[in-house]
Write a protein that holds these residues in place. Structure first.
Motif, PDB file in Angstrom:
ATOM      1  N   HIS A 165       0.858  -1.190   0.000  1.00  0.00           N
ATOM      2  CA  HIS A 165       0.000   0.000   0.000  1.00  0.00           C
ATOM      3  C   HIS A 165       0.889   1.232   0.000  1.00  0.00           C
ATOM      4  O   HIS A 165       1.869   1.319   0.738  1.00  0.00           O
ATOM      5  CB  HIS A 165      -0.894  -0.009   1.245  1.00  0.00           C
ATOM      6  CG  HIS A 165      -2.070   0.894   1.157  1.00  0.00           C
ATOM      7  ND1 HIS A 165      -1.959   2.266   1.041  1.00  0.00           N
ATOM      8  CD2 HIS A 165      -3.408   0.634   1.179  1.00  0.00           C
ATOM      9  CE1 HIS A 165      -3.155   2.812   0.985  1.00  0.00           C
ATOM     10  NE2 HIS A 165      -4.068   1.829   1.073  1.00  0.00           N
ATOM     11  N   ALA A 166       0.519   2.213  -0.834  1.00  0.00           N
ATOM     12  CA  ALA A 166       1.323   3.424  -0.936  1.00  0.00           C
ATOM     13  C   ALA A 166       1.377   4.195   0.386  1.00  0.00           C
ATOM     14  O   ALA A 166       2.322   4.955   0.629  1.00  0.00           O
ATOM     15  CB  ALA A 166       0.782   4.320  -2.045  1.00  0.00           C
TER      16      ALA A 166
ATOM     17  N   ASN B  31       9.813  -0.582  -3.035  1.00  0.00           N
ATOM     18  CA  ASN B  31       9.401   0.020  -4.294  1.00  0.00           C
ATOM     19  C   ASN B  31      10.491  -0.158  -5.361  1.00  0.00           C
ATOM     20  O   ASN B  31      11.547   0.467  -5.284  1.00  0.00           O
ATOM     21  CB  ASN B  31       9.107   1.501  -4.107  1.00  0.00           C
ATOM     22  CG  ASN B  31       8.350   2.096  -5.284  1.00  0.00           C
ATOM     23  OD1 ASN B  31       8.555   1.687  -6.423  1.00  0.00           O
ATOM     24  ND2 ASN B  31       7.487   3.060  -5.002  1.00  0.00           N
ATOM     25  N   PRO B  32      10.234  -0.997  -6.375  1.00  0.00           N
ATOM     26  CA  PRO B  32      11.266  -1.219  -7.398  1.00  0.00           C
ATOM     27  C   PRO B  32      11.489  -0.008  -8.293  1.00  0.00           C
ATOM     28  O   PRO B  32      12.550   0.150  -8.872  1.00  0.00           O
ATOM     29  CB  PRO B  32      10.714  -2.403  -8.190  1.00  0.00           C
ATOM     30  CG  PRO B  32       9.228  -2.280  -8.053  1.00  0.00           C
ATOM     31  CD  PRO B  32       9.008  -1.754  -6.651  1.00  0.00           C
TER      32      PRO B  32
ATOM     33  N   ALA C 193      -3.141   1.530 -10.597  1.00  0.00           N
ATOM     34  CA  ALA C 193      -3.633   2.105  -9.337  1.00  0.00           C
ATOM     35  C   ALA C 193      -2.672   3.168  -8.811  1.00  0.00           C
ATOM     36  O   ALA C 193      -1.462   3.017  -8.897  1.00  0.00           O
ATOM     37  CB  ALA C 193      -3.817   0.998  -8.296  1.00  0.00           C
ATOM     38  N   ASN C 194      -3.223   4.218  -8.211  1.00  0.00           N
ATOM     39  CA  ASN C 194      -2.373   5.283  -7.677  1.00  0.00           C
ATOM     40  C   ASN C 194      -2.007   5.075  -6.217  1.00  0.00           C
ATOM     41  O   ASN C 194      -1.250   5.857  -5.653  1.00  0.00           O
ATOM     42  CB  ASN C 194      -3.040   6.650  -7.863  1.00  0.00           C
ATOM     43  CG  ASN C 194      -4.297   6.798  -7.006  1.00  0.00           C
ATOM     44  OD1 ASN C 194      -4.737   5.864  -6.340  1.00  0.00           O
ATOM     45  ND2 ASN C 194      -4.877   8.001  -7.040  1.00  0.00           N
TER      46      ASN C 194
ATOM     47  N   PRO D  68       4.083  -1.032  -6.853  1.00  0.00           N
ATOM     48  CA  PRO D  68       4.142  -2.236  -7.692  1.00  0.00           C
ATOM     49  C   PRO D  68       5.247  -3.183  -7.240  1.00  0.00           C
ATOM     50  O   PRO D  68       6.201  -2.780  -6.557  1.00  0.00           O
ATOM     51  CB  PRO D  68       4.434  -1.683  -9.088  1.00  0.00           C
ATOM     52  CG  PRO D  68       5.210  -0.439  -8.814  1.00  0.00           C
ATOM     53  CD  PRO D  68       4.619   0.148  -7.558  1.00  0.00           C
ATOM     54  N   ALA D  69       5.105  -4.431  -7.640  1.00  0.00           N
ATOM     55  CA  ALA D  69       6.121  -5.435  -7.311  1.00  0.00           C
ATOM     56  C   ALA D  69       7.276  -5.410  -8.308  1.00  0.00           C
ATOM     57  O   ALA D  69       8.412  -5.726  -7.952  1.00  0.00           O
ATOM     58  CB  ALA D  69       5.501  -6.827  -7.280  1.00  0.00           C
TER      59      ALA D  69
END
Length: 380
Positions: A195-196, A204-205, A244-245, A249-250
């Motif tokens: 979750h951001a 975070n890649p 999604a904002n 991401p993975a």
């Protein structure tokens, strides 16, 4: 009776030879060359059409080679063309159609020059034409296949001229005596999705990937060398496929293309990129995979008798002393250079790959004269 390179160009353009389709272009050339006494062999590999043609004795002490391609890129929106892209129309002294510059006209010019030479003033030596239908495609089974076949059958060129368009604006202003190498990194960074609002629970890649790309671009690779411009590194895409904002991401991906001079090799640049990725991975905990694709190494045919012959012939026929350049993208010369010394000279390439590709017919006629003079002087 001399061979008309413009009429031959028209006939070739009317062959719809979009990679990997042969479209009748090599069939047409094989007929023309066979009638002139060339020994012709189709060297098709994995469905890719290629033609080898030799006039003169196998194993001759002197053999001049031409290399080129009859395949073309797709036309794009055919309705946007002012003239049929496969019509080969001549309007007000200009030939229109796909391949008008890149490079059915170049093939027509050197084929016409070669036919006239062997029929009117047979040389003491051999003339070889190695023509592929796979230059605009992957390039694995085109000129490479021809060179592999030549090695297996004890066929050899002493020198080779590739007929790609080389002049930026005016006939005669530039020839190529080398090319930069090309390496593409396909980079993937893998972290942990989350979750951001809770970044401590994720990795975070994208942050690590952006850091890697920044490290790659922050310092020029070099300042250029005697015959080469500075190497160029370009980021061509970044993506993570995340709609999604509020989701970290993975995985994230990027593509980097490097056009490099003789300061580097594909191997040295691969090691450089992997070392940078390893440093950032250790600092961030993000795993990187760098998949390099080396499509060609840099090479140079140094100024000397062969380069001087081509440059002198260009100046004699065009009135311009050509710049000896290594600029631009890659060509099949990157394969030929492992077989024999190779240079490139051809038309003005201003409209290649564009809608409304076209060339003044006088340029085609001039190009044939240049090639004819090169052949005549080479065997003099």
């Amino acid at each position: 009776m001399t061979t008309d390179p413009v009429a031959l160009s028209v006939d070739l353009i009317r062959c719809p030879s979009v990679t990997p389709e042969e479209g009748g272009a090599l069939v047409l050339l094989e007929r023309l060359l066979s009638e002139a006494g060339f020994d012709c062999t189709r060297v098709d590999r994995n469905g890719t059409p290629n033609l080898f043609a030799r006039w003169g004795a196998k194993g001759a002490a002197k053999s001049f080679g031409f290399n080129g391609h009859t395949d073309v890129v797709p036309v794009g929106d055919a309705a946007a063309w002012r003239h049929d892209p496969f019509g080969g129309e001549i309007v007000d002294g200009v030939l229109w159609g796909r391949g008008a510059t890149d490079m059915k006209t170049g093939v027509a010019a050197f084929a016409a020059a070669a036919v006239d030479l062997v029929t009117e003033t047979p040389p003491d030596g051999a003339v070889i034409l190695a023509i592929t239908g796979d230059e605009e495609g992957p390039g694995r089974d085109g000129t490479r296949a021809l060179l592999d076949w030549m090695k297996d059958h004890d066929e050899a060129m002493s020198v080779c001229l590739v007929g790609e368009p080389t002049c930026p604006n005016e006939m005669g202003e530039m020839m190529k005596i080398g090319r930069r190498g090309s390496l593409t990194f396909y980079i993937e960074a893998e972290g942990v999705q989350g979750h951001a609002a809770y970044p401590h629970r994720a990795k975070n890649p994208l942050h690590a990937l952006v850091t890697l790309l920044g490290r790659m671009t922050e310092t020029p690779l070099d300042e250029g060398t005697e015959h080469f411009q500075p190497s160029s590194l370009q980021i061509t895409t970044i993506d993570c496929g995340n709609p999604a904002n509020n989701v970290i991401p993975a995985k994230a991906r990027a593509t980097v293309n490097i056009r490099f001079n003789d300061t580097h090799s594909g191997e040295s640049l691969t090691a450089w990129g992997e070392a940078l990725a390893q440093d950032i991975s250790e600092a961030t905990g993000i795993a990187f995979a760098l998949n390099p694709d080396i499509s060609g190494e840099s090479f140079l045919t140094p100024p000397g008798p062969f380069v001087d012959l081509v440059a002198r012939s260009v100046e004699d026929e065009t009135g311009r002393a050509p710049e000896l350049s290594t600029s631009g993208g890659t060509s099949d010369a990157r394969f030929v250079k492992d077989h024999c010394p190779v240079v490139e000279f051809g038309l003005v390439g201003a409209t290649m790959h564009q809608v409304d590709e076209r060339v003044p017919v006088e340029q085609i006629e001039t190009l044939k004269r240049v090639y004819a003079r090169i052949l005549r002087d080479y065997f003099a």
